[in-house]
Structure formats: structure tokens, C-alpha cells
Design an enzyme around this catalytic site. Structure first.
Site, PDB file in Angstrom:
ATOM      1  N   HIS A  11       2.701  14.769   1.033  1.00 37.89           N
ATOM      2  CA  HIS A  11       2.101  16.054   0.674  1.00 37.89           C
ATOM      3  C   HIS A  11       3.188  17.114   0.811  1.00 37.89           C
ATOM      4  O   HIS A  11       4.045  17.027   1.697  1.00 37.89           O
ATOM      5  CB  HIS A  11       0.940  16.412   1.604  1.00 37.89           C
ATOM      6  CG  HIS A  11      -0.263  15.540   1.458  1.00 37.89           C
ATOM      7  ND1 HIS A  11      -1.187  15.707   0.453  1.00 37.89           N
ATOM      8  CD2 HIS A  11      -0.685  14.478   2.192  1.00 37.89           C
ATOM      9  CE1 HIS A  11      -2.137  14.797   0.585  1.00 37.89           C
ATOM     10  NE2 HIS A  11      -1.856  14.035   1.625  1.00 37.89           N
ATOM     11  N   ASP A  25       1.426   2.804   3.501  1.00 35.46           N
ATOM     12  CA  ASP A  25       0.545   3.953   3.296  1.00 35.46           C
ATOM     13  C   ASP A  25       1.363   5.235   3.274  1.00 35.46           C
ATOM     14  O   ASP A  25       0.927   6.285   3.755  1.00 35.46           O
ATOM     15  CB  ASP A  25      -0.560   4.030   4.352  1.00 35.46           C
ATOM     16  CG  ASP A  25      -1.659   5.027   3.984  1.00 35.46           C
ATOM     17  OD1 ASP A  25      -1.764   5.387   2.791  1.00 35.46           O
ATOM     18  OD2 ASP A  25      -2.406   5.456   4.878  1.00 35.46           O
ATOM     19  N   LEU A  49       2.310   6.988  -4.662  1.00 29.74           N
ATOM     20  CA  LEU A  49       3.454   7.547  -5.387  1.00 29.74           C
ATOM     21  C   LEU A  49       3.159   8.925  -5.963  1.00 29.74           C
ATOM     22  O   LEU A  49       4.066   9.604  -6.436  1.00 29.74           O
ATOM     23  CB  LEU A  49       3.874   6.595  -6.511  1.00 29.74           C
ATOM     24  CG  LEU A  49       4.407   5.233  -6.060  1.00 29.74           C
ATOM     25  CD1 LEU A  49       4.706   4.351  -7.272  1.00 29.74           C
ATOM     26  CD2 LEU A  49       5.647   5.379  -5.191  1.00 29.74           C
ATOM     27  N   ARG A  50       1.879   9.323  -5.935  1.00 31.41           N
ATOM     28  CA  ARG A  50       1.440  10.576  -6.551  1.00 31.41           C
ATOM     29  C   ARG A  50       1.714  10.540  -8.059  1.00 31.41           C
ATOM     30  O   ARG A  50       1.750   9.478  -8.658  1.00 31.41           O
ATOM     31  CB  ARG A  50       2.062  11.792  -5.855  1.00 31.41           C
ATOM     32  CG  ARG A  50       1.858  11.833  -4.339  1.00 31.41           C
ATOM     33  CD  ARG A  50       0.431  11.705  -3.897  1.00 31.41           C
ATOM     34  NE  ARG A  50       0.282  11.985  -2.463  1.00 31.41           N
ATOM     35  CZ  ARG A  50      -0.721  11.542  -1.719  1.00 31.41           C
ATOM     36  NH1 ARG A  50      -1.664  10.771  -2.269  1.00 31.41           N
ATOM     37  NH2 ARG A  50      -0.799  11.846  -0.434  1.00 31.41           N
ATOM     38  N   LEU A 102      -4.905   9.565   7.834  1.00 26.91           N
ATOM     39  CA  LEU A 102      -6.205   8.903   7.896  1.00 26.91           C
ATOM     40  C   LEU A 102      -6.056   7.463   7.440  1.00 26.91           C
ATOM     41  O   LEU A 102      -5.445   7.228   6.395  1.00 26.91           O
ATOM     42  CB  LEU A 102      -7.231   9.639   7.020  1.00 26.91           C
ATOM     43  CG  LEU A 102      -7.683  11.003   7.553  1.00 26.91           C
ATOM     44  CD1 LEU A 102      -8.545  11.712   6.504  1.00 26.91           C
ATOM     45  CD2 LEU A 102      -8.462  10.861   8.872  1.00 26.91           C
ATOM     46  N   LYS A 113      -9.833  -0.841  -5.380  1.00 30.12           N
ATOM     47  CA  LYS A 113      -9.839  -0.155  -4.085  1.00 30.12           C
ATOM     48  C   LYS A 113     -11.190   0.481  -3.795  1.00 30.12           C
ATOM     49  O   LYS A 113     -11.738   1.211  -4.628  1.00 30.12           O
ATOM     50  CB  LYS A 113      -8.746   0.928  -4.082  1.00 30.12           C
ATOM     51  CG  LYS A 113      -8.669   1.789  -2.828  1.00 30.12           C
ATOM     52  CD  LYS A 113      -8.172   0.994  -1.630  1.00 30.12           C
ATOM     53  CE  LYS A 113      -8.092   1.867  -0.374  1.00 30.12           C
ATOM     54  NZ  LYS A 113      -6.788   2.530  -0.231  1.00 30.12           N
ATOM     55  N   HIS A 147       0.862  -1.193   0.000  1.00 27.69           N
ATOM     56  CA  HIS A 147       0.000   0.000   0.000  1.00 27.69           C
ATOM     57  C   HIS A 147       0.891   1.233   0.000  1.00 27.69           C
ATOM     58  O   HIS A 147       1.464   1.605   1.024  1.00 27.69           O
ATOM     59  CB  HIS A 147      -0.896   0.028   1.241  1.00 27.69           C
ATOM     60  CG  HIS A 147      -1.825   1.201   1.295  1.00 27.69           C
ATOM     61  ND1 HIS A 147      -3.162   1.068   1.585  1.00 27.69           N
ATOM     62  CD2 HIS A 147      -1.633   2.528   1.094  1.00 27.69           C
ATOM     63  CE1 HIS A 147      -3.741   2.258   1.566  1.00 27.69           C
ATOM     64  NE2 HIS A 147      -2.817   3.160   1.268  1.00 27.69           N
ATOM     65  N   HIS A 204     -10.442   0.927   2.305  1.00 26.05           N
ATOM     66  CA  HIS A 204     -10.239   1.983   3.301  1.00 26.05           C
ATOM     67  C   HIS A 204     -11.445   1.914   4.223  1.00 26.05           C
ATOM     68  O   HIS A 204     -12.535   2.346   3.865  1.00 26.05           O
ATOM     69  CB  HIS A 204     -10.133   3.362   2.649  1.00 26.05           C
ATOM     70  CG  HIS A 204      -9.880   4.461   3.631  1.00 26.05           C
ATOM     71  ND1 HIS A 204      -8.713   5.195   3.645  1.00 26.05           N
ATOM     72  CD2 HIS A 204     -10.637   4.949   4.653  1.00 26.05           C
ATOM     73  CE1 HIS A 204      -8.760   6.084   4.629  1.00 26.05           C
ATOM     74  NE2 HIS A 204      -9.933   5.951   5.251  1.00 26.05           N
ATOM     75  N   ASN A 252      -5.741   6.939  -6.160  1.00 24.09           N
ATOM     76  CA  ASN A 252      -6.509   8.157  -5.869  1.00 24.09           C
ATOM     77  C   ASN A 252      -5.811   9.405  -6.404  1.00 24.09           C
ATOM     78  O   ASN A 252      -5.458  10.324  -5.667  1.00 24.09           O
ATOM     79  CB  ASN A 252      -6.806   8.288  -4.371  1.00 24.09           C
ATOM     80  CG  ASN A 252      -5.557   8.311  -3.506  1.00 24.09           C
ATOM     81  OD1 ASN A 252      -4.533   7.717  -3.857  1.00 24.09           O
ATOM     82  ND2 ASN A 252      -5.635   8.995  -2.377  1.00 24.09           N
TER      83      ASN A 252
END
EC number: 3.5.2.3
Length: 348
Positions: free
Chosen positions: A252, A248, A17-18, A220, A100, A14, A137, A42
Site C-alpha cells: 500500500h 502475502d 501485485l496490484r 490481516l 479464492k 500467495h 482467507h 482482489n
């Protein structure tokens, strides 16, 4: 007590990598340690089908360091409109390994997520048929539910029902944060597993809130009380093959974390296995790290284990205060602090 620890190369089940310029940094950090990684979908817009997954995969492969064999394992983002045909096409691609479930509004870029679990039953039936795992999630998102209770509430309202209704569907309860989740996974059938992050093993909500708010611990699902942290450590070091490594790692930019309304996510990929080693050492369980990091995950997914090895040495080093992140910088987990284990680079 040994000062060296050699493991089969681990995988990360999990990771975030953006995209874009950030891949030049995040892919290298992941590839340094891991052979493979389950890559979260996402993005904006999200990765909803095999074609979008392939395009994202090619961008990741292009960002790999020279001579790296790091393999991104792609994931579809389930929406209320995901069809059985899209699932079958993704499975046939050979590079999409899971789908997911993000409850709408649960976390970063989840606004396109599922509004009612029943809306994806057709997709879940197809996933069970073709052998594609469901990644979850596990938090409810209703405003009246306390943020610290959202994982347990999700188990009671949704996850039990999904597991009972689809008994052949592999389910990964991702980044579990509570003793309730660990107990649920232990007691569930063999087709239910869970990932656990390094930060949920090393920290609890006191680290984030006592003596001032520390935004780089904000993630989160949120850090819980210390009794839940201890329950997660119990699960991770138990040797139970249902529990395996998933960082995870979720970067950012600094300005998006150090803000009046900061983003959720901890960046740990730069030193992931070193952080897990510290957690396992706290429990005198370094002998259980290889199973958790390198064996249980591929076994659950039905993939071959890696054959090459990595070596950690007991050596103190200072984590960087920041790291490059595309056009910005990211403050990693444990920034500026001392780590006790260090990965030996190839040829060292």
C-alpha cells in the site's frame, strides 16, 4: 555454518501485485526471486472470470523485466454468484490455477466476497470435479468476534465443514497465523495445505504494538501472540509438505499505511527469500528452507518443480527506507534495517 545457500528457484504461492502503474515495480520485485506466483484477484473490480484473469495476466506479463521467465498463476475471486460453468471455463483456460474465498469484508477489497459459505457450494463441487484448488482467507467477519480470534472461529464454523463436505477438493489455508490453524492443517487429510508468510514467522503482535503503533506491521490476518509465532515456526521448519511459502506481500502507498485508519498489508517481495532465510536460521533449520520454498508448493498444486537455482550469501545489507510504487512510494517490511542474507543476482 555455511555462508552460501543454494536452492531450487522458489515460488510464491500467495502474492498481491496490484495493478496499473504499480505493476512496473511489484512484478520486478517478485520476478527477482520467484519462478511463479499465485496472484491474488482482489482488484477493483475483482478478477471474477477467465476473461478478466487473462486481461490481468497480460498486464502482468507486459510488466516483466526483460528476459524474465516469471509466470503469474491466475486466481478467480469467488462471489455468491460464481457458477460451475465459470469454474470449468477457467480451468480449461490453462492459466487459472485456483479460486479464492474471501469472506465479505475480511480484508482489502473483499466487499464483493462471499456472504455465506453455502452460496459457493455449486462452485466448490465444480472445483473438486476439475481439480482446481480452493484458496481460503480464513477469518470470520462478524463484529462481535475479536480480531485476534477470527481465524480459530473460522476453522470451527466453516473450514471443517468444507473439508468434510468436499473430500476431494484441494484446500489451501492461506497465511495461517495461529497454532490452531497449524494443528488443523497437520491433522487434516492430504488435500489440505497452508501457506505461511515471512512476517508471521519473524514477528508477533508485540512488535506492532509495544512502544508505539507501527503501521507497517499491520496486516490481516493480524499478527498474533508469540506462542502462535512459535507454532508457525514449528510448522514451517518441520519438513511437513503441507506447509509452503506464500509471502502475502501486499503493498500500500505510504500515505495509506501511515494514516488514522491505515490499510492492512506488509510489503516483503523485495527481499522475501532473504527474510525467510532469517526465520529458518533462527531455528537452525536452513536445510529445511528448500522444501518449504521450492518443493512443497508445486508438489501440492501438481505442477513441476523449477529446475534453475538461486544462491543466497551471508552478507549484511540495509533494506531501503522506501521503494517506488507506481505514482507513490511504499515502505517495505524491515525498512532501513539490516538484513543478514542477500540474494546473488544472476552473473554475480
Amino acid at each position: 555454518m555455511s555462508d552460501r545457500l543454494t536452492l531450487l528457484r522458489p515460488d510464491d504461492w500467495h502474492i498481491h501485485l496490484r495493478d496499473g502503474a504499480a505493476l512496473a515495480n511489484t512484478v520486478g520485485d517478485a520476478a527477482r526471486t520467484f519462478g511463479r506466483a499465485i496472484v491474488m484477484p482482489n482488484l477493483v473490480p475483482p478478477v471474477r472470470n477467465a476473461a478478466e484473469a487473462d486481461a490481468y495476466r497480460q498486464r502482468i506479463l507486459a510488466a516483466r523485466p526483460a528476459a524474465s521467465r516469471f509466470e503469474p498463476l491466475m486466481v478467480l475471486y469467488l462471489t455468491d454468484r460464481t457458477s460451475a460453468e465459470e469454474i470449468r471455463t477457467a480451468k480449461a483456460s490453462g492459466f487459472v490455477h485456483a479460486a479464492k474465498l474471501y469472506p465479505a469484508g475480511a480484508t482489502t477489497n473483499s466487499d464483493s466476497g462471499v456472504t455465506r459459505i453455502d452460496n459457493i457450494f455449486e462452485a466448490l463441487e465444480a472445483m473438486a470435479e476439475v481439480g482446481m484448488p480452493l484458496l481460503v482467507h480464513g477469518e470470520v467477519t462478524r463484529a462481535e468476534v475479536d480480531v485476534f480470534d477470527r481465524e480459530k472461529q473460522f476453522i470451527d464454523e466453516h473450514l471443517r465443514r468444507v473439508v468434510e463436505r468436499f473430500p476431494t477438493l484441494k484446500v489451501v489455508f492461506e497465511h495461517i497465523t495461529t497454532g490452531d490453524a497449524a494443528q488443523f492443517v497437520r491433522e487434516a487429510p492430504a488435500n489440505v495445505g497452508a501457506t505461511i508468510t515471512a512476517h508471521h514467522l519473524l514477528y508477533n503482535r508485540n512488535h506492532m504494538l509495544v512502544g508505539g503503533i507501527r503501521p507497517h506491521f499491520y496486516c490481516l490476518p493480524i499478527l498474533k501472540r508469540n506462542t502462535h509465532q512459535e507454532a508457525l515456526l514449528d510448522a514451517a521448519v518441520s519438513g511437513n509438505p503441507k506447509f509452503f511459502l506464500g509471502t502475502d506481500s501486499a503493498p500500500h502507498a505510504r500515505h495509506a499505511k501511515e494514516a488514522a485508519c491505515g490499510c492492512a498489508g506488509c510489503y516483503s517481495a523485495y527481499a522475501a527469500i532473504e527474510l525467510y532465510a532469517e526465520a529458518f536460521e533462527q531455528r537452525n533449520a536452513l536445510d529445511k528452507l528448500e522444501g518449504f520454498a521450492s518443493l512443497h508448493g508445486p508438489d501440492f498444486y501438481g505442477l513441476p518443480r523449477n529446475t534453475d537455482r538461486i544462491t543466497l550469501v551471508r552478507e549484511e545489507w540495509q533494506a531501503p527506507a522506501s521503494l517506488p510504487f507506481g505514482d507513490f512510494d511504499v515502505v517495505p517490511l524491515r525498512a532501513g534495517e539490516t538484513l543478514r542474507w542477500k540474494l546473488l543476482e544472476a552473473g554475480a
